[in-house]
Design an enzyme around this catalytic site. Structure first.
Site, short mmCIF file in Angstrom:
data_model
loop_
_atom_site.label_atom_id
_atom_site.label_comp_id
_atom_site.label_asym_id
_atom_site.label_seq_id
_atom_site.Cartn_x
_atom_site.Cartn_y
_atom_site.Cartn_z
N SER A 201 39.95 40.85 33.20
CA SER A 201 40.27 39.76 34.11
C SER A 201 39.11 38.78 34.15
O SER A 201 37.95 39.17 34.24
CB SER A 201 40.55 40.30 35.51
OG SER A 201 40.85 39.27 36.41
N CYS A 327 41.90 44.20 47.64
CA CYS A 327 43.37 44.12 47.67
C CYS A 327 43.96 44.88 48.83
O CYS A 327 45.10 44.65 49.22
CB CYS A 327 43.94 44.67 46.36
SG CYS A 327 43.35 43.80 44.89
#
Length: 389
Positions: A201, A327
């Site tokens: 990422s 998250c």
């Protein structure tokens, strides 16, 4: 205003490097073409995408054609796991993962379990590492995929990926690893590493958010999740995020330069100094492996202190930290990762993650440790359940 402003949440996201922003700007303005168009504007965009692909592939020791861009790490995990499982469902329906994976992996396995796949979730030891013997026992004739993260985002523990991947290769089982915390921070050479699928990422290595990539070793077949225009050789349809991909390429080139200069080794020294200061406080315990951990990652649990209160006090002192995965930071439940290590709920609620960045200094270490000591003493004195009560 606090004496210093120190961002220590780089596992959640990193700031955009100035060089990355400069590389992206032309593709947000004058070079706006669709890379699938054949005119000059399209060709310019296509060239930029392919140059970025080569840069990210080079960072990983992969071939350009093995690198596919996605909308982020979670999408890449989904594509790897669902894509591999669905493509091989006629061969077998047994899948293996571990108890400490990111939810972008665990939730995919949960979904596949509802689609008729048989999922085995491996335990970890008290440092967060999967035991080779446990994986060996779990492998079956109908096992088609194993997914184990390269390094954990909450505790920093690095898995013995080469050893686990080689075991899977010997048994003819596909091996996927989520490397979003590792890529750009430690050397990765997929020309030698026995990995079939690997997730990265951009925003974890000073690149932009909203762009990731999946390494797919040549010869591995995946079922696409997104159908449409056939972009990314039919594996991931949708017009490419050209500016984001260009930024990813720039971030990969800068990461290679930092690795070549040994900056990750300097980062490790600062991390060790930070951990030494944190662990010198009474009733603070290390979470994760002491040495086999990410070079920028320090994580502890503070007994007799509520983690949220600790984070708020650190924030007031100018220190941005986390209690675990960004998250799920809104959850009141203890981290599934810490519980998998065998920690009790009360201890797990006192978790703290400090993840360093490339501009972190020795002075920052000293300020962070001093602030931590003062805040922990204050919170324990205020608590009716503190160890001195």
């Amino acid at each position: 205003m606090p004496l210093r402003q120190i961002y220590l949440d780089h596992s959640a996201t990193t700031p955009l490097d100035q060089g990355v922003l400069e590389a992206m700007m032309p593709y947000l303005q004058e070079h706006f073409g669709n890379p699938n168009s054949i005119h000059a504007w399209g060709r310019r965009a296509r060239q930029a995408v392919e140059e970025a692909r080569a840069s990210v592939a080079a960072l990983l020791g992969a071939q350009d054609r093995e690198l596919f861009f996605t909308g982020g790490g979670s999408e890449a995990d989904n594509l790897a796991i669902k894509g591999a499982a669905l493509a091989r469902r006629e061969t077998g329906r047994h899948l293996i993962t571990s108890a400490i994976e990111h939810h972008a992996v665990l939730d995919v396995f949960s979904w596949l379990g509802k689609q008729g796949f048989d999922v085995t979730v491996l335990p970890v030891d008290d440092t967060g590492r999967v035991r080779k013997g446990d994986l060996e026992k779990a492998l079956r004739q109908d096992t088609v995929l194993v997914s184990l993260m390269f390094a954990n985002n909450e505790i920093g523990t690095i898995q013995p990926v080469a050893e686990l991947g080689e075991l899977c290769r010997q048994r003819g089982v596909l091996f996927h690893t989520d490397a979003v915390q590792v890529a750009g921070h430690l050397p990765v050479d997929l020309s030698h590493l026995p990995v079939d699928l690997l997730t990265v990422s951009a925003h974890k290595m000073y690149g932009p958010k909203g762009v990731g990539a999946l390494f797919v070793r040549q010869g591995v077949r995946l079922e696409p999740l997104v159908h449409g225009g056939g972009q990314e050789h039919g594996l991931r349809s949708g017009t490419e995020n050209v500016a984001g991909i260009v930024g990813f390429g720039a971030a990969a080139r800068l990461a290679q330069q930092r690795l070549a200069a040994g900056e990750h080794l300097k980062e490790m020294e600062l991390r060790d100094g930070l951990l030494e200061g944190l662990l010198a406080v009474d009733d603070v315990i290390l979470t994760g492996h002491r040495t086999e951990r990410l070079p920028f990652h320090a994580s502890v649990c503070v007994r007799f202190v509520e983690g949220e209160a600790l984070l708020l006090r650190l924030d007031a002192a100018g220190i941005g930290a986390s209690s675990g995965s960004a998250c799920t930071s809104g959850s009141l439940e203890p981290s599934h990762v810490l519980l998998a290590l065998g920690l009790d709920h009360a201890t797990a609620h006192g978790s703290l993650r400090l993840t360093l960045g490339k501009n972190f200094s020795r002075e920052d270490v000293d300020y962070t440790v001093a602030s931590f000591r003062e805040i922990v003493d204050l919170l324990r004195a205020m608590s009716p359940f503190g160890r001195n009560k």
